[in-house]
Design a protein around this motif. Sequence first.
Motif, PDB file in Angstrom:
ATOM      1  N   ALA A   7       0.832  -1.197   0.000  1.00 49.98           N
ATOM      2  CA  ALA A   7       0.000   0.000   0.000  1.00 49.98           C
ATOM      3  C   ALA A   7       0.869   1.251   0.000  1.00 49.98           C
ATOM      4  O   ALA A   7       1.946   1.285   0.593  1.00 49.98           O
ATOM      5  N   SER A  46       1.076   4.779  12.235  1.00 47.80           N
ATOM      6  CA  SER A  46      -0.200   4.112  11.944  1.00 47.80           C
ATOM      7  C   SER A  46      -0.832   4.512  10.608  1.00 47.80           C
ATOM      8  O   SER A  46      -1.500   3.675   9.980  1.00 47.80           O
ATOM      9  N   ASN A  99       0.546   4.575   7.940  1.00 43.68           N
ATOM     10  CA  ASN A  99       1.182   3.699   6.957  1.00 43.68           C
ATOM     11  C   ASN A  99       1.116   2.230   7.361  1.00 43.68           C
ATOM     12  O   ASN A  99       1.880   1.399   6.855  1.00 43.68           O
ATOM     13  N   ALA A 103      -1.071  -0.165   6.800  1.00 44.45           N
ATOM     14  CA  ALA A 103      -1.443  -1.128   5.759  1.00 44.45           C
ATOM     15  C   ALA A 103      -0.239  -1.518   4.916  1.00 44.45           C
ATOM     16  O   ALA A 103       0.020  -2.705   4.683  1.00 44.45           O
ATOM     17  N   GLY A 104       0.506  -0.519   4.457  1.00 42.99           N
ATOM     18  CA  GLY A 104       1.681  -0.824   3.650  1.00 42.99           C
ATOM     19  C   GLY A 104       2.746  -1.571   4.436  1.00 42.99           C
ATOM     20  O   GLY A 104       3.402  -2.483   3.909  1.00 42.99           O
ATOM     21  N   LEU A 162       2.296  -3.630   6.945  1.00 43.62           N
ATOM     22  CA  LEU A 162       1.894  -5.025   7.131  1.00 43.62           C
ATOM     23  C   LEU A 162       1.963  -5.809   5.828  1.00 43.62           C
ATOM     24  O   LEU A 162       2.260  -7.016   5.831  1.00 43.62           O
ATOM     25  N   ASP A 163       1.691  -5.158   4.694  1.00 40.78           N
ATOM     26  CA  ASP A 163       1.886  -5.827   3.404  1.00 40.78           C
ATOM     27  C   ASP A 163       3.327  -6.318   3.279  1.00 40.78           C
ATOM     28  O   ASP A 163       3.589  -7.471   2.918  1.00 40.78           O
ATOM     29  N   ARG A 195      -4.556   2.376  17.032  1.00 43.86           N
ATOM     30  CA  ARG A 195      -5.712   1.959  16.264  1.00 43.86           C
ATOM     31  C   ARG A 195      -6.497   0.909  17.046  1.00 43.86           C
ATOM     32  O   ARG A 195      -5.925   0.128  17.800  1.00 43.86           O
ATOM     33  N   GLU A 214      -9.758  -3.005  14.028  1.00 41.74           N
ATOM     34  CA  GLU A 214      -9.038  -2.588  12.817  1.00 41.74           C
ATOM     35  C   GLU A 214      -7.726  -3.346  12.677  1.00 41.74           C
ATOM     36  O   GLU A 214      -7.375  -3.811  11.583  1.00 41.74           O
ATOM     37  N   ALA A 249      -6.684  -6.115   9.762  1.00 34.64           N
ATOM     38  CA  ALA A 249      -5.491  -5.934   8.936  1.00 34.64           C
ATOM     39  C   ALA A 249      -4.593  -7.174   8.991  1.00 34.64           C
ATOM     40  O   ALA A 249      -4.046  -7.600   7.966  1.00 34.64           O
ATOM     41  N   ARG A 254      -3.815 -10.522   5.972  1.00 31.79           N
ATOM     42  CA  ARG A 254      -2.466 -10.870   5.514  1.00 31.79           C
ATOM     43  C   ARG A 254      -1.950 -12.200   6.055  1.00 31.79           C
ATOM     44  O   ARG A 254      -1.036 -12.794   5.476  1.00 31.79           O
TER      45      ARG A 254
END
Length: 958
Positions: free
Chosen positions: A41, A606, A608, A610-611, A613-614, A709, A713, A717, A721
């Motif tokens: 992300a 936080s 960032n 999503a990216g 954790l990707d 967070r 949520e 997330a 993954r």
Amino acid sequence: MKSFLMLCSAATCALATATIVPAAAQQAPAPAAAPAAAPVAKPVPVAELVKRVDIPYQEFTLSNGLRVIVHTDRKAPIVAVSTWYDVGSKHEPAGKTGFAHLFEHLMFNGSENAPGDFFEPLKQVGATDFNGTTSFDRTNYFETVPTPALDRALFLESDRMGWLTGAITQEVLDEQRGVVQNEKRQGDNRPYGLVYYTILEELLGSTPYGHNVIGSMADLDAASVDDVKNWFRSHYGPNNAVLVLAGDIDAKTARPLVQKYFGAIPRGPESTPPAVTIPTLPQNKTVVLKDRVAATMIVRSWAVPGINDPDAVALDVFGEVLGGLASSRLDNALVRGDKIAVQVSAGNQSMTQIGLFTIQAIVKPGVDPALVSKRLDEVMAELLAKGPTADEVMRVATTSVSSRISGLESVGGFGGKAVALASGALYSGDPAFYKKELAKTAAITPAEVTAAANKWLKRPSLTVMVEPGEREAYQESAPVAAAKPDPNAPKAEPVKGTRGKMPDVAAIGDLVFPKVERTKLSNGIELVYAHRTAVPVTQVVMSFDAGVAADPDGKLGTQSLAASLMDEGTTTLDSTAIAEARERLGASIGGGTGTDRTILSVSAPSPNLAGALDLFADVVRHPAFAPAEVERLRATLLTGIASELTSAEGLGGRALPPLLYGTANPYGKLAAGSGDPEVVKALTRDDLVAFHRAWIRPDKAKVFVVSDRPLAEVKAALEARFGDWRGEGPAGVKSFAAAPTPASPRILLVDRPNSPQSLILAAQMTPLKPDQELLTEITANEVLGSGFLSRINMDLREAKHWSYGVRGGFSWLEHAVPYTISAPVQADKTGDSIRALIGDVRDFLTTNGVTEKELTLTVNGAVRELAGKYETSGAVLSAMQQNDLRRRPDDFYSTVAQKYRAMTAAELDAAARAALDPNRFLWVVVGDAAKVRPQLDSIGLPVEVVPAAALARPAPAK
């Protein structure tokens, strides 16, 4: 983020965008069949992160010149007190080097109205993060205290500012002089320990920055009581200081308190900065040193402007692009590309009036250092000619802002909000200087970076090359006789106080530990979560039931090599692409191996998450173990193992486990350190894939998270993954059927010639059960061995001043509870130190147990420090993992105060006596056998001498 092997500050940097190479096209199949990783992300703009960095403050100045800065943060009932003096080693005249640092120690040893060691009244009120440091430019003292203890902290800080000299006696000076000299020996004793002296003398010798902060043995020995008192009078007035209060306080409350305690202190002489001209060498110069090191190190340095110069930020950025983070130009060229270095770094160390720009490389063994030196020049020349890219500069800004955001959670300590405000005020006249630096970093252009670098780094440089060999004798290695006081002079008595007793401390409330919640992902991975909102950061730890104990029998080092490769390439991203991606996100991905657990972690702002954790999921689930990367990291690990065999700590860490555990117990594998070099040389990619399949898998994993967070949520997330992750093949199994089998009491002397210090390790396997609560035993050891005020530290450091610091403690492992003492001591006091330790422990366990005073001090300190101890998300995250490993309830720290208050001296004595027996201690001494062996023969234990090289390979399991 990489750190220098010397005293330079850590450098963070980034570099040019690299092509994302599909690793699978060139490499063997991934260890487990898996779908290709989803695209990472996109990160939020760096400008958005910059908005999150803010430390509001108010300030006022007393009539005596004391500048006071106040920041309000009500997240916890604690206040950071940070006092910074405008005096450092640059103010020292010839013949008085080390005075600023010596005085830092003296100012902890009591004042006229607070006699005795300052650590005791601070410990009594539950202070955390209390210490002092000295640099070229300043000396600071800091502590974080519960809000009701603020009066006492201000009393203590003001007393050593205004009422110190009467407490300085010849005895106090001699004591702390000895401690400082052993601090110096401890640093000198390490591999590469003399490099920084040479850099300062050769490059900055014409300036006030040309000598090391710790000073010379001769100057320290020559210091008289009058010398140090005059030094204090000249530099430590209130008008030469900045006081920062940060936390549960406001300016309206702070002003009368500061006036009450500091207002009567008279002004002192005005501090004036020394004249400094940035030196330029007439031509390039190379100095070659020999040392007991595993690999040649090349350090290239330039003198550059200080922190307030318009070019300082540009030089910071250039250094980070050149050689800071894993994606740097030097990493790509010398480590990944040519594979001629095992470690590289670069960075700019900014002082107030001068800076030191440094490039460093550890040469891969077997490679010609001249080739590495040549390539350093070529990479540097290319970057100077073409400059960094816009993407590189952006990544530098993102990593810098992200690091600052994380640091803002702490109000004090070594790097919290008080530090940001105080350093800006003292160094630049502006408490908000940190914000201007970040803004400039975020806005700087590649052209500005290139111009500044060309201006300063095309000048001649100093190169210091450290080659393996016998360290030559150096001036500091020989003891110098201290100046003897006049035996006919009347003994000076400390001046009696005039301010009355120290302020009392009001009742301090118990800790409110964050609520810990547990849930599971759909594949069964347990998620342990705590909510913290102080900073917009999420920290995730994935803990696997593995650790050193899981290293395959006969293949010790498999886990070390596998762990080092996890973020060095996945099936879709090569190592450079991974490094660049995390820099753009401001994320850090790391890992580590403990005795019982293997850890993989990610931390990111936080916004960032999503990216981050990707990227993290790709690293955890799809490591490629690419053959080329395996060979590169194999060479790095082998160099690290060789380095362990040159350091006292590394040698001691290898020598002790076989004596303590035997060879059949899994904990005996600790004897391999980072690995068996012969095994590491022979490991195959299949070995690494097999380890990952057996141990880095969902049924071995547990996830711990602290985040601003909400749980829903975060869980969603992680589920997206990791929820479909499944293990492949049989899981690994650890067998603890064989109990530890300690050797009979003895002394193992590891011969490390020409060591100015000996490292003493003493250990015993206790009968304690690791599945029981050990709070009483641990608390009893607070008196004996843990912390500054412990019996053994106060004896060997403060009373005898043979050591810089001695510690003893229980290692609470999952299947055993050993007790270990670590005591680095000056070489000529090795035998006496062992006898003193035996006497201290035996005395504590028999005739001189815990006193009521020690009980009160220990219990009060343990209860009152809880709020400060668990101020940060990182501390909470660590506590959550320890509670889980030790089978404690999640709310343990919410109830622990009651347990402390119920303790009695008799219970502590009984617990210690049941656990410890000095007659069963095993001893390892790492030092110069020629000097040390004669000191050991009269102790009454068998002595075995082994060369350091004998510890390279641990004994095989039986």
